[in-house]
Design an enzyme around this catalytic site. Structure first.
Site, PDB file in Angstrom:
ATOM      1  N   GLU A   1       0.828  -1.214   0.000  1.00 22.88           N
ATOM      2  CA  GLU A   1       0.000   0.000   0.000  1.00 22.88           C
ATOM      3  C   GLU A   1       0.858   1.259   0.000  1.00 22.88           C
ATOM      4  O   GLU A   1       0.540   2.258   0.655  1.00 22.88           O
ATOM      5  CB  GLU A   1      -0.951   0.009   1.214  1.00 22.88           C
ATOM      6  N   GLY A   2       1.965   1.233  -0.726  1.00 23.08           N
ATOM      7  CA  GLY A   2       2.900   2.351  -0.746  1.00 23.08           C
ATOM      8  C   GLY A   2       4.009   2.111   0.252  1.00 23.08           C
ATOM      9  O   GLY A   2       3.764   2.044   1.459  1.00 23.08           O
TER      10      GLY A   2
END
Length: 773
Positions: A454-455
């Protein structure tokens, strides 16, 4: 005096008369602003515009309304959600054998997959109208946390269908036909979803994905159809090996103008059955020592109908905006749930182990060297749960707070990393040797996964938190940027003029408040509560004002260079983040009824956060690159120096003492940690040993006193001491039985696994099969 009066009148006329001000002040400033405005790609702009601001805006603007924070409703479970947690979740937890899942089967047992599908674990967020559970964000988070305390592999398998993916995208953007086609089968488990975004050449920089779709006409079900010819190569896709429906992000081009006059349409999302010709899934990655389904997917010359775009053709090119707006589930619910689970597990099991494990005749939790990391575990566990509740609560208010969820993703996963590291240090060999008795090893191996998905955390801290916060949370900057981007320059100038006047007043007000609060030590700031925590609200308001001042000056002086000064941006993001985490701690303390027993945790955390804010500010001033301005800002915000100190030893010792006592406080601190029944479960065994030993402590003291008086011999094995004590009538037969049981449990609990065959060695040294399980 008359000259000064004339100057004052002239300034008043220039600033007070709109036409004069616009020509003499605003227009030159407007030109400079447009020149220093950082260049922004389409994906960056869409990310900036997506989501909402919430409590982060209050903290960023320098005057947080603490009563508003306390007025946000406390998130909680309704009766249906509580029943699901008490029944279905407890049932599946009892079905999980994490050692077998990870090191033997390399997959969840089929009966677990079947139960998860049948009971709607993959449909927590799907509306009831389509057969889903339609649970709240806090329920989703709590369920994932509870499962994660037992098995990260199972938690990830549950988390992904309820996070960023086909289900959520369909709910927000799907056509009614798409919802009717997919949501019921996703809800009952007939379909298993995955979403493919990341590839070899594009991870965090999703705007550079090479996966391409070309609008064209082709044959589908025997008819010529308007559609898209796709080629993609994706990796790290959770559930891809077992998915029946693939959500796919790709760049869409329309060279023949079949959809309109725009050739480069942009990032688009489509939904494709994995049984569709040309779709390749099934191969698996091996994510460290976990066993959740994760693998690549590819497709070559795959033709799909145009109406497989999520939302239909009207949503062609809107994929990045859709993804960013839905990231709150992954960043604000799922990953914080995993992190909070690490805190619950580490606090519960480490406190038990620190009492059960003995060195030099004492529980190791009595040694100060152990108390330092154990206090961190306890305090961070309190913070992680506070942060989880507050962030999920924001989402349940129908918010999509992009900055707050970025803060949650980065800081909660990093805090979980530290918690598990500390737990491993205290457990030492007990944590290292993998096997059925080890409840920490897989949690430790899973931490880097949360850090990277997620990043990646480096990106999140250095670019996203302050990068988005500076524009979205600031009351004027984003509107000023929009005015500067207006193609009609005169209209843009007119809008910018009104914003500039307000911005100047805002900045002057923050500067004056920052200096006053610095000189007075924030003693005159208002706090919404009295008592021991009141001073923290005053200090946090002061630091909020300081952030507002420094953020304004950074954007003014550095302009577009601020985007490239990632270390500076990260430090300012740290200030905002620690303000938010401190707020969550204070809110939890009030929501839980400001328990006196919780005060050591609150003091520890607030001192930690304020000290971290001071360190971040100090790093900013030392590295800003404009020494005179940096020194001036530091003197304004910290006229007497930065005096925040790290938590004191006696506070840490109070936390440790409370963790070594079974009872209400320890239960609240770790209530989401799964405790198995009976001695065959490692968590149940450790907890049973802890409770048995604690209950027998008075008997142990009696034996020790008898040794000190010479009534019983010294330096003999404890089992022998029990028998000698019984013979000397220091203890009764029932008391001897109680001590024998406690000693038996203690000895069993501190054991580690060993294996007779190499095939039983943990899977990290066993070749992983590449075919789908």
């Amino acid at each position: 005096m008359s000259i000064l009066l004339i100057i004052v009148i002239a300034i008043a006329v220039v600033l007070g008369v709109p036409d004069f001000r616009r020509q003499l002040v605003t227009r030159p400033v407007f030109k400079v602003f447009k020149r220093i405005l950082p260049p922004m790609s389409v994906t960056e702009r869409e990310a900036m515009e997506a989501g909402d601001v919430w409590w982060d805006a209050e903290l960023f603007r320098g005057k947080p309304d603490w009563r508003q924070l306390h007025n946000y409703p406390k998130p909680g479970l309704n009766d249906e959600e509580r029943a699901f947690l008490d029944n279905q979740v407890e049932t599946v937890l009892a079905m999980l054998d994490d050692y077998s899942i990870v090191h033997e089967q390399k997959d969840l047992p089929q009966e677990v997959w079947d139960y998860l599908k049948k009971e709607g674990f993959f449909a927590l967020i799907i509306p009831k109208a389509y057969g889903g559970r339609e649970f709240s964000a806090i329920a989703n988070s709590t369920i994932v946390s509870k499962i994660a305390s037992r098995s990260l592999s199972a938690a990830v398998s549950v988390m992904v269908p309820n996070s960023l993916g086909p289900g959520e995208l369909l709910m927000h953007y799907g056509t009614e036909d798409q919802k009717q086609r997919w949501l019921p089968t996703l809800a009952d488990g007939r379909d298993v979803p995955c979403f493919a975004l990341t590839g070899p050449e594009a991870g965090s920089d999703a705007g550079s994905i090479p996966d391409l779709g070309i609008v064209c006409k082709g044959e589908f079900e025997g008819k010529e159809t308007l559609g898209i010819r796709l080629n993609w190569n994706k990796r790290y896709i959770t559930l891809a090996p077992v998915a029946t429906v693939l959500g796919l992000a790709f760049k869409l081009r329309d060279p023949e103008g079949l959809l309109g006059d725009k050739e480069d349409i942009g990032i688009t999302c489509a939904l494709i059955p994995t049984s569709h010709p040309g779709v390749e899934t099934g191969r698996r990655h091996s994510p460290l020592s976990l066993a959740f389904m994760n693998g690549p997917t590819t497709g070559q010359d795959v033709f799909i109908p145009i109406d497989w775009i999520i939302g239909g053709p009207d949503y062609a090119g809107k994929g990045w905006r859709m993804l960013v707006e839905c990231l709150s589930a992954g960043r604000g619910i799922s990953l914080p749930a995993l992190s909070a689970a690490s805190g619950h597990l580490a606090a519960r099991m480490t406190s038990a182990y620190a009492y059960v494990r003995r060195q030099f005749g004492l529980p190791i939790g009595r040694f100060e060297g152990i108390q330092e990391p154990m206090a961190r575990i306890g305090a961070y566990a309190y913070s992680l749960e506070a942060h989880r509740r507050m962030t999920a609560g924001a989402i349940d208010l129908n918010m999509s707070p992009s900055v707050i969820t970025a803060i949650s993703k980065y800081h909660m996963t990093e805090m979980a990393r530290k918690v598990v590291d500390d737990a491993m240090d205290i457990h030492a060999g007990k944590g290292i040797q993998l096997g059925p008795l080890n409840y920490l090893g897989n949690a430790y191996m899973g931490i880097p996964i949360s850090i990277t998905v997620e990043g990646a955390n480096i990106l999140t801290r250095n670019l996203m938190i302050f990068g988005q916060g500076a524009t979205r949370c600031h009351p004027y900057v984003f509107a000023e940027m929009e005015a500067a981007a207006n193609p009609d320059e005169e209209k843009g100038l007119q809008a910018f003029d009104g914003l500039l006047v307000k911005h100047v007043g805002y900045a002057v007000g923050n500067f004056s408040r920052a200096l006053w609060q610095g000189l007075t030590g924030a003693k005159f700031n208002r706090a919404p509560v009295s008592g021991e925590t009141g001073r923290y609200y005053r200090d946090l308001t002061r630091m909020s004002t300081g952030l507002a001042v420094v953020a304004d000056m950074s954007m003014l002086v550095l302009g577009g260079d601020l985007k490239r000064r990632e270390m500076i941006s990260a430090r300012l993001g740290d200030v905002l983040s620690h303000l938010y985490m401190a707020s969550a701690t204070l809110k939890r303390f009030e929501e839980d009824g400001h328990q006196v027993s919780d005060l050591p945790y609150v003091h520890y955390l607030l001192q930690y956060h304020l000290h971290a804010i001071g360190v971040a500010f100090d790093g900013f001033f030392d590295n800003f690159g404009h020494p005179i301005l940096a020194a001036t800002l530091k003197r304004i915000i910290f006229p007497w120096g930065i005096r925040y100190k790290a938590p004191k030893d006696d506070t840490a010792q109070k936390i440790c003492s409370s963790m070594l006592v079974p009872g209400v406080l320890r239960e609240r601190l770790s209530h989401l940690c799964y405790i198995g029944e009976g001695e065959n479960d490692p968590t149940g065994l450790m907890e049973s040993a802890f409770v048995a030993m604690y209950e027998a402590q008075a008997l142990e003291k009696r034996l020790a006193k008898a040794q000190a008086t010479g009534r019983l011999p010294k330096r003999i094995p404890f089992a022998d001491l029990i028998e000698k004590g019984l013979e000397a009538e220091v203890i009764s037969e029932s008391e001897a039985a109680q001590l024998r049981k406690a000693e038996r449990l203690r000895y069993h609990a501190i054991q580690v696994d060993s294996f007779s065959e190499m095939s039983a060695v943990p899977s990290s040294v066993v070749p992983f099969k590449e075919d789908a399980a």
